[in-house]
Design a protein around this motif. Structure first.
Motif, PDB file in Angstrom:
ATOM      1  N   GLN A   1      19.318 -33.719  44.693  1.00 23.61           N
ATOM      2  CA  GLN A   1      18.961 -33.371  46.062  1.00 23.61           C
ATOM      3  C   GLN A   1      18.005 -32.180  46.008  1.00 23.61           C
ATOM      4  OE1 GLN A   1      20.959 -33.337  50.204  1.00 23.61           O
ATOM      5  NE2 GLN A   1      21.856 -31.604  49.119  1.00 23.61           N
ATOM      6  N   TYR A   2      16.950 -32.248  46.837  1.00 25.18           N
ATOM      7  CA  TYR A   2      15.964 -31.189  46.895  1.00 25.18           C
ATOM      8  C   TYR A   2      16.005 -30.560  48.290  1.00 25.18           C
ATOM      9  CZ  TYR A   2      14.318 -33.043  42.502  1.00 25.18           C
ATOM     10  OH  TYR A   2      14.267 -33.451  41.189  1.00 25.18           O
ATOM     11  N   LEU A   3      16.248 -29.249  48.304  1.00 22.83           N
ATOM     12  CA  LEU A   3      16.377 -28.520  49.557  1.00 22.83           C
ATOM     13  C   LEU A   3      15.237 -27.530  49.705  1.00 22.83           C
ATOM     14  CD1 LEU A   3      20.175 -27.886  49.222  1.00 22.83           C
ATOM     15  CD2 LEU A   3      19.173 -28.963  51.220  1.00 22.83           C
ATOM     16  N   CYS A   4      14.647 -27.513  50.878  1.00 21.29           N
ATOM     17  CA  CYS A   4      13.576 -26.574  51.199  1.00 21.29           C
ATOM     18  C   CYS A   4      14.148 -25.495  52.115  1.00 21.29           C
ATOM     19  CB  CYS A   4      12.444 -27.329  51.887  1.00 21.29           C
ATOM     20  SG  CYS A   4      11.035 -26.327  52.356  1.00 21.29           S
TER      21      CYS A   4
ATOM     22  N   GLN B   1      19.609 -29.311  43.750  1.00 20.40           N
ATOM     23  CA  GLN B   1      21.063 -29.236  43.742  1.00 20.40           C
ATOM     24  C   GLN B   1      21.655 -30.585  43.387  1.00 20.40           C
ATOM     25  OE1 GLN B   1      23.130 -28.637  47.508  1.00 20.40           O
ATOM     26  NE2 GLN B   1      24.683 -27.375  46.507  1.00 20.40           N
ATOM     27  N   ASP B   2      22.398 -30.642  42.294  1.00 20.54           N
ATOM     28  CA  ASP B   2      23.145 -31.850  41.948  1.00 20.54           C
ATOM     29  C   ASP B   2      24.454 -31.854  42.728  1.00 20.54           C
ATOM     30  OD1 ASP B   2      22.035 -31.596  38.523  1.00 20.54           O
ATOM     31  OD2 ASP B   2      21.204 -32.739  40.194  1.00 20.54           O
ATOM     32  N   PRO B   3      25.059 -33.030  42.971  1.00 16.36           N
ATOM     33  CA  PRO B   3      26.283 -33.113  43.783  1.00 16.36           C
ATOM     34  C   PRO B   3      27.384 -32.185  43.290  1.00 16.36           C
ATOM     35  CG  PRO B   3      25.408 -35.299  43.360  1.00 16.36           C
ATOM     36  CD  PRO B   3      24.592 -34.355  42.525  1.00 16.36           C
ATOM     37  N   GLY B   4      27.903 -31.378  44.181  1.00 13.66           N
ATOM     38  CA  GLY B   4      29.008 -30.483  43.856  1.00 13.66           C
ATOM     39  C   GLY B   4      28.631 -29.286  43.009  1.00 13.66           C
TER      40      GLY B   4
ATOM     41  N   ILE C   1      13.150 -26.402  60.519  1.00 10.65           N
ATOM     42  CA  ILE C   1      12.587 -26.717  59.209  1.00 10.65           C
ATOM     43  C   ILE C   1      12.943 -28.161  58.887  1.00 10.65           C
ATOM     44  CG2 ILE C   1      14.576 -25.579  58.099  1.00 10.65           C
ATOM     45  CD1 ILE C   1      12.579 -24.891  55.772  1.00 10.65           C
ATOM     46  N   TYR C   2      11.925 -28.911  58.525  1.00  7.23           N
ATOM     47  CA  TYR C   2      12.047 -30.354  58.426  1.00  7.23           C
ATOM     48  C   TYR C   2      11.684 -30.826  57.031  1.00  7.23           C
ATOM     49  CZ  TYR C   2      11.584 -29.461  63.403  1.00  7.23           C
ATOM     50  OH  TYR C   2      11.739 -28.952  64.666  1.00  7.23           O
ATOM     51  N   GLN C   3      12.389 -31.849  56.593  1.00 10.17           N
ATOM     52  CA  GLN C   3      12.088 -32.450  55.295  1.00 10.17           C
ATOM     53  C   GLN C   3      12.026 -33.963  55.451  1.00 10.17           C
ATOM     54  OE1 GLN C   3      15.110 -29.631  52.890  1.00 10.17           O
ATOM     55  NE2 GLN C   3      13.887 -30.981  51.584  1.00 10.17           N
ATOM     56  N   THR C   4      11.022 -34.550  54.809  1.00 10.23           N
ATOM     57  CA  THR C   4      10.925 -36.006  54.768  1.00 10.23           C
ATOM     58  C   THR C   4      10.486 -36.444  53.388  1.00 10.23           C
ATOM     59  OG1 THR C   4       8.631 -35.923  55.572  1.00 10.23           O
ATOM     60  CG2 THR C   4      10.367 -36.260  57.223  1.00 10.23           C
ATOM     61  N   PRO C   5      10.949 -37.618  52.917  1.00  9.40           N
ATOM     62  CA  PRO C   5      11.988 -38.415  53.561  1.00  9.40           C
ATOM     63  C   PRO C   5      13.364 -37.799  53.350  1.00  9.40           C
ATOM     64  CG  PRO C   5      11.407 -39.377  51.457  1.00  9.40           C
ATOM     65  CD  PRO C   5      10.505 -38.187  51.634  1.00  9.40           C
ATOM     66  N   ARG C   6      14.368 -38.269  54.047  1.00  8.60           N
ATOM     67  CA  ARG C   6      15.725 -37.783  53.836  1.00  8.60           C
ATOM     68  C   ARG C   6      16.328 -38.437  52.591  1.00  8.60           C
ATOM     69  NH1 ARG C   6      18.880 -35.790  57.684  1.00  8.60           N
ATOM     70  NH2 ARG C   6      20.154 -35.365  55.846  1.00  8.60           N
ATOM     71  N   TYR C   7      16.003 -39.680  52.368  1.00  4.04           N
ATOM     72  CA  TYR C   7      16.494 -40.422  51.204  1.00  4.04           C
ATOM     73  C   TYR C   7      15.320 -41.179  50.596  1.00  4.04           C
ATOM     74  CZ  TYR C   7      20.915 -39.577  53.580  1.00  4.04           C
ATOM     75  OH  TYR C   7      21.979 -38.973  54.212  1.00  4.04           O
ATOM     76  N   LEU C   8      15.278 -41.206  49.256  1.00  5.56           N
ATOM     77  CA  LEU C   8      14.200 -41.906  48.564  1.00  5.56           C
ATOM     78  C   LEU C   8      14.725 -42.494  47.275  1.00  5.56           C
ATOM     79  CD1 LEU C   8      11.189 -42.618  48.385  1.00  5.56           C
ATOM     80  CD2 LEU C   8      10.815 -40.415  47.255  1.00  5.56           C
ATOM     81  N   VAL C   9      14.553 -43.798  47.133  1.00  2.53           N
ATOM     82  CA  VAL C   9      14.882 -44.483  45.887  1.00  2.53           C
ATOM     83  C   VAL C   9      13.576 -45.028  45.337  1.00  2.53           C
ATOM     84  CG1 VAL C   9      16.205 -46.312  44.779  1.00  2.53           C
ATOM     85  CG2 VAL C   9      17.163 -45.110  46.757  1.00  2.53           C
ATOM     86  N   ILE C  10      13.261 -44.650  44.097  1.00  2.00           N
ATOM     87  CA  ILE C  10      11.958 -44.986  43.560  1.00  2.00           C
ATOM     88  C   ILE C  10      12.084 -45.301  42.079  1.00  2.00           C
ATOM     89  CG2 ILE C  10      11.232 -42.665  42.896  1.00  2.00           C
ATOM     90  CD1 ILE C  10       8.574 -43.394  44.440  1.00  2.00           C
TER      91      ILE C  10
ATOM     92  N   GLY D   1      16.308 -26.667  55.231  1.00  2.31           N
ATOM     93  CA  GLY D   1      16.083 -27.988  55.773  1.00  2.31           C
ATOM     94  C   GLY D   1      17.246 -28.905  55.415  1.00  2.31           C
ATOM     95  N   PRO D   2      17.250 -30.151  55.932  1.00  3.92           N
ATOM     96  CA  PRO D   2      18.366 -31.072  55.695  1.00  3.92           C
ATOM     97  C   PRO D   2      18.407 -31.649  54.289  1.00  3.92           C
ATOM     98  CG  PRO D   2      16.651 -32.140  56.966  1.00  3.92           C
ATOM     99  CD  PRO D   2      16.244 -30.708  56.832  1.00  3.92           C
ATOM    100  N   GLY D   3      17.324 -31.501  53.541  1.00  2.00           N
ATOM    101  CA  GLY D   3      17.311 -31.972  52.162  1.00  2.00           C
ATOM    102  C   GLY D   3      16.752 -33.374  52.006  1.00  2.00           C
ATOM    103  N   THR D   4      16.263 -33.659  50.804  1.00  2.00           N
ATOM    104  CA  THR D   4      15.851 -35.009  50.412  1.00  2.00           C
ATOM    105  C   THR D   4      16.695 -35.412  49.217  1.00  2.00           C
ATOM    106  OG1 THR D   4      13.562 -34.795  51.156  1.00  2.00           O
ATOM    107  CG2 THR D   4      14.011 -36.432  49.444  1.00  2.00           C
ATOM    108  N   ARG D   5      17.380 -36.528  49.379  1.00  2.00           N
ATOM    109  CA  ARG D   5      18.189 -37.041  48.263  1.00  2.00           C
ATOM    110  C   ARG D   5      17.349 -38.066  47.507  1.00  2.00           C
ATOM    111  NH1 ARG D   5      23.342 -36.082  47.347  1.00  2.00           N
ATOM    112  NH2 ARG D   5      23.646 -35.319  49.455  1.00  2.00           N
ATOM    113  N   LEU D   6      16.960 -37.719  46.271  1.00  2.00           N
ATOM    114  CA  LEU D   6      16.065 -38.538  45.463  1.00  2.00           C
ATOM    115  C   LEU D   6      16.840 -39.257  44.381  1.00  2.00           C
ATOM    116  CD1 LEU D   6      13.192 -39.380  44.494  1.00  2.00           C
ATOM    117  CD2 LEU D   6      13.193 -37.302  43.096  1.00  2.00           C
ATOM    118  N   THR D   7      16.620 -40.549  44.280  1.00  2.00           N
ATOM    119  CA  THR D   7      17.189 -41.350  43.197  1.00  2.00           C
ATOM    120  C   THR D   7      16.054 -42.065  42.483  1.00  2.00           C
ATOM    121  OG1 THR D   7      19.221 -41.731  44.449  1.00  2.00           O
ATOM    122  CG2 THR D   7      18.805 -43.191  42.582  1.00  2.00           C
ATOM    123  N   VAL D   8      15.954 -41.843  41.175  1.00  3.00           N
ATOM    124  CA  VAL D   8      14.925 -42.488  40.370  1.00  3.00           C
ATOM    125  C   VAL D   8      15.603 -43.510  39.469  1.00  3.00           C
ATOM    126  CG1 VAL D   8      13.010 -42.181  38.765  1.00  3.00           C
ATOM    127  CG2 VAL D   8      13.564 -40.371  40.410  1.00  3.00           C
TER     128      VAL D   8
END
Lengths: 112, 112
Positions: free
Chosen positions: B88-91, B37-40, B4-13, B104-111
């Motif tokens: 972080q968004y996990l599928c 999921q927020d950190p921790g 199971i794959y997720q893209t992108p792994r990191y995104l700053v937008i 999946g490995p997750g996408t870490r999103l920063t807005v």
């Protein structure tokens, strides 16, 4: 309804044992246990489907008391690799048995 | 090993941009899930799908939307990103309710 995990955090020395509890106020169909290391995805540990059924893998085992709507995860002779956050996830019966509701997690730290 | 794959792994937008987080699995699983999921913190179910053309909102209200046109693909879209969407968004997927969910490995999103 979110299951309640206890304790919130536990610190062990290598070789010590730990128990993590998960309880729900609603009837449960299944209890899932996952471990998540920092920055990684959750990794499946085990599922318990029937009341009183105990399943295990090496030194990690779990029990499920359907009557009390509780599950416990047992970590025996802990290793450094056991460190991480442990989540229980629960499903209800009927049409809701697909959706997992996770507890807040238990942070386990194993020190040398 | 889970496929199971997720893209992108990191995104700053920047605020106001439209984004799509991709999730694909090659296991032929009918059921797919999106967690936030927020950190921790714990995982919150925001969307799930029982199969093609079936999507439901999860337990945590989210401004995102999802689609399921193909079995293997479950993208998540934010029409107008805001700093509150930073997380972080996990599928995840499984074949049957009560089965192990593969993450999946997750996408870490920063807005910003």
């Amino acid at each position: 309804q979110q299951p309640v995990q206890s304790p919130q955090a536990v610190i062990l020395r290598e070789g010590e044992d730990a128990v993590i509890n998960c309880s729900s106020s609603k009837a449960l169909y299944s209890v899932h246990w996952y471990r998540q290391k920092h920055g990684e995805a959750p990794v499946f540990l085990m599922i318990l489907l029937k009341g009183g059924e105990q399943k295990g893998h090496e030194k990690i085992s779990a029990s499920f008391n359907e009557k009390k709507q509780q599950s416990s995860l047992y970590l025996t002779a802990s290793q450094l690799s056991y460190s991480g956050t442990y989540f229980c996830g629960t499903t209800g019966g009927g049409g809701s048995n697909y959706k997992l509701t996770f507890g807040k997690g238990t942070l386990l730290t194993v020190n040398p | 090993e889970a496929d199971i794959y997720q893209t992108p792994r990191y995104l700053v937008i920047g605020t106001g941009k439209k984004i799509t987080l991709e999730c694909s699995q090659t296991m032929g699983h009918d059921k797919m899930y999106w967690y936030q999921q927020d950190p921790g913190m714990e995982l919150h179910l925001i969307h799930y799908s029982y199969g093609v053309n079936s999507t439901e909102k999860g337990d945590l209200s989210s401004e995102s939307t999802v689609s399921r046109i193909r079995t293997e693909h479950f993208p998540l879209t934010l029409e107008s990103a805001r700093p509150s969407h930073t997380s972080q968004y996990l599928c995840a997927s499984n074949q049957r309710g009560g089965d192990e969910q593969y993450f999946g490995p997750g996408t870490r999103l920063t807005v910003t």
